[in-house]
Scaffold this motif. Structure first.
Motif, PDB file in Angstrom:
ATOM      1  N   PHE A  15     -19.607   3.297 -71.275  1.00  0.00           N
ATOM      2  CA  PHE A  15     -19.027   4.466 -70.617  1.00  0.00           C
ATOM      3  C   PHE A  15     -17.575   4.153 -70.319  1.00  0.00           C
ATOM      4  CE2 PHE A  15     -17.920   6.444 -66.466  1.00  0.00           C
ATOM      5  CZ  PHE A  15     -17.906   7.766 -66.870  1.00  0.00           C
ATOM      6  N   ASP A  16     -16.684   4.993 -70.854  1.00  0.00           N
ATOM      7  CA  ASP A  16     -15.247   4.843 -70.605  1.00  0.00           C
ATOM      8  C   ASP A  16     -14.879   5.707 -69.407  1.00  0.00           C
ATOM      9  OD1 ASP A  16     -12.351   5.882 -70.930  1.00  0.00           O
ATOM     10  OD2 ASP A  16     -12.433   4.107 -72.223  1.00  0.00           O
ATOM     11  N   PHE A  17     -14.494   5.045 -68.340  1.00  0.00           N
ATOM     12  CA  PHE A  17     -14.224   5.744 -67.084  1.00  0.00           C
ATOM     13  C   PHE A  17     -13.115   6.780 -67.224  1.00  0.00           C
ATOM     14  CE2 PHE A  17     -12.015   6.008 -62.949  1.00  0.00           C
ATOM     15  CZ  PHE A  17     -13.056   6.478 -62.164  1.00  0.00           C
ATOM     16  N   LYS A  18     -12.078   6.447 -67.948  1.00  0.00           N
ATOM     17  CA  LYS A  18     -10.930   7.350 -68.059  1.00  0.00           C
ATOM     18  C   LYS A  18     -11.252   8.608 -68.876  1.00  0.00           C
ATOM     19  CE  LYS A  18      -5.991   7.254 -68.603  1.00  0.00           C
ATOM     20  NZ  LYS A  18      -4.819   6.436 -68.834  1.00  0.00           N
ATOM     21  N   ASN A  53     -16.077   3.245 -60.405  1.00  0.00           N
ATOM     22  CA  ASN A  53     -14.633   3.456 -60.473  1.00  0.00           C
ATOM     23  C   ASN A  53     -14.040   2.622 -61.606  1.00  0.00           C
ATOM     24  OD1 ASN A  53     -14.793   0.925 -59.430  1.00  0.00           O
ATOM     25  ND2 ASN A  53     -13.635   1.332 -57.585  1.00  0.00           N
ATOM     26  N   GLY A  54     -14.855   2.411 -62.648  1.00  0.00           N
ATOM     27  CA  GLY A  54     -14.411   1.655 -63.814  1.00  0.00           C
ATOM     28  C   GLY A  54     -15.368   1.849 -64.969  1.00  0.00           C
ATOM     29  N   ASN A  55     -15.162   1.066 -65.990  1.00  0.00           N
ATOM     30  CA  ASN A  55     -15.959   1.155 -67.214  1.00  0.00           C
ATOM     31  C   ASN A  55     -17.330   0.512 -67.032  1.00  0.00           C
ATOM     32  OD1 ASN A  55     -13.764   2.347 -68.586  1.00  0.00           O
ATOM     33  ND2 ASN A  55     -12.875   0.330 -68.868  1.00  0.00           N
ATOM     34  N   LEU A  56     -18.235   0.827 -67.968  1.00  0.00           N
ATOM     35  CA  LEU A  56     -19.602   0.317 -67.909  1.00  0.00           C
ATOM     36  C   LEU A  56     -20.074  -0.037 -69.309  1.00  0.00           C
ATOM     37  CD1 LEU A  56     -22.375  -0.020 -66.376  1.00  0.00           C
ATOM     38  CD2 LEU A  56     -22.783   2.388 -66.946  1.00  0.00           C
TER      39      LEU A  56
END
Length: 88
Positions: A15-18, A53-56
């Protein structure tokens, strides 16, 4: 996530947070079929991604010889419980 009779890497969900994009990579098993344990990783990612609040990146490799439909259903319940524990 790992478990069962034969530890392995069946798939990856990221998962790309941005961009909010989810990507899935299915790995083929020794007989050419795609591993289905990625569906567990996908469910886990969906449950927690909005709380990050970031990538996964979630890896999954679960194999149970002769798994029953009841055991498959139970694995999704266990993933929900794991996601809730992570969120807590």
């Amino acid at each position: 996530m790992t478990g069962g009779d034969v530890p392995h890497l069946g798939g990856v969900v990221s998962f790309d947070f941005k961009s909010k994009k989810i990507s899935k990579t299915f790995f083929e098993s020794h007989d050419g079929r795609k591993h289905k344990d990625i569906f567990l990783a996908e469910q886990f990612a969906e449950k927690i991604k909005d709380h990050l609040n970031g990538n996964l990146c979630v890896t999954a490799g679960v194999h149970i010889d002769g798994i029953t439909e009841k055991q498959i259903d139970a694995s999704f319940v266990m993933v929900d419980e794991l996601a809730q524990a992570v969120l807590n």
